[in-house]
Design an enzyme around this catalytic site. Sequence first.
Site, mmCIF file in Angstrom:
data_model
loop_
_atom_site.group_PDB
_atom_site.id
_atom_site.type_symbol
_atom_site.label_atom_id
_atom_site.label_comp_id
_atom_site.label_asym_id
_atom_site.label_seq_id
_atom_site.Cartn_x
_atom_site.Cartn_y
_atom_site.Cartn_z
ATOM 1 N N ASP A 21 0.847 -1.180 0.000
ATOM 2 C CA ASP A 21 0.000 0.000 0.000
ATOM 3 C C ASP A 21 0.887 1.235 0.000
ATOM 4 O O ASP A 21 1.976 1.225 0.566
ATOM 5 C CB ASP A 21 -0.903 -0.013 1.244
ATOM 6 C CG ASP A 21 -1.962 1.070 1.221
ATOM 7 O OD1 ASP A 21 -2.405 1.452 0.113
ATOM 8 O OD2 ASP A 21 -2.346 1.548 2.294
ATOM 9 N N HIS A 38 3.374 2.641 -8.735
ATOM 10 C CA HIS A 38 3.121 1.210 -8.899
ATOM 11 C C HIS A 38 4.288 0.549 -9.637
ATOM 12 O O HIS A 38 4.712 -0.553 -9.273
ATOM 13 C CB HIS A 38 1.808 0.977 -9.635
ATOM 14 C CG HIS A 38 0.616 1.529 -8.907
ATOM 15 N ND1 HIS A 38 0.320 1.192 -7.603
ATOM 16 C CD2 HIS A 38 -0.337 2.409 -9.296
ATOM 17 C CE1 HIS A 38 -0.767 1.839 -7.228
ATOM 18 N NE2 HIS A 38 -1.183 2.584 -8.229
ATOM 19 N N LEU A 132 11.114 -20.923 -0.699
ATOM 20 C CA LEU A 132 10.089 -19.986 -0.243
ATOM 21 C C LEU A 132 8.801 -20.200 -1.033
ATOM 22 O O LEU A 132 8.841 -20.377 -2.249
ATOM 23 C CB LEU A 132 10.584 -18.550 -0.443
ATOM 24 C CG LEU A 132 9.580 -17.418 -0.219
ATOM 25 C CD1 LEU A 132 9.310 -17.243 1.261
ATOM 26 C CD2 LEU A 132 10.099 -16.129 -0.821
#
Length: 161
Positions: A21, A38, A132
């Site tokens: 965010d 972004h 991961l």
Amino acid sequence: MSAFSYIDQNKVPAHIAIIMDGNGRWAKEQGKERAFGHQNGIQAVRNAIEAASDVGVKYLTLYAFSTENLNRNKDEVDTIIRLMATSVRNELENLMKNNIRLCTIGNLDAMPIECQKEFKSVVEKTKSNIGLTLIIAINYSSRWEIGEAIKKIARQLIKNN
């Protein structure tokens, strides 16, 4: 000596979640368009994935796009979706090289078809990786998940009766 060498491996959390965010607000503060933020967020994502993998985190969830994000300006939504689809395609080689498995949560099927294809392709190609596990929350919200759980329970009740 790297900064990671000071981390006590016994205290590394198994799962870390990050709510992505503020990229648009950051861009505005720089006097740029929200899309600039972004685009620059992609490097922050790479850094987070690399760091989590390096220190031994098993699961990293990135809350990338909520169902509420669909209410934003159409151009911004289209830009974010295009960036996510392009990024996941472009990162496949790194995911494979680093043994990272990609999974998604959320209503991916409601996203534009090209976005669906890119994510589903990379999920399939990385499914055997054992390092991961990177979980991307895309078109996701807790309300959506609760609704899906209720539908699943209702289907199971109907099936059992």
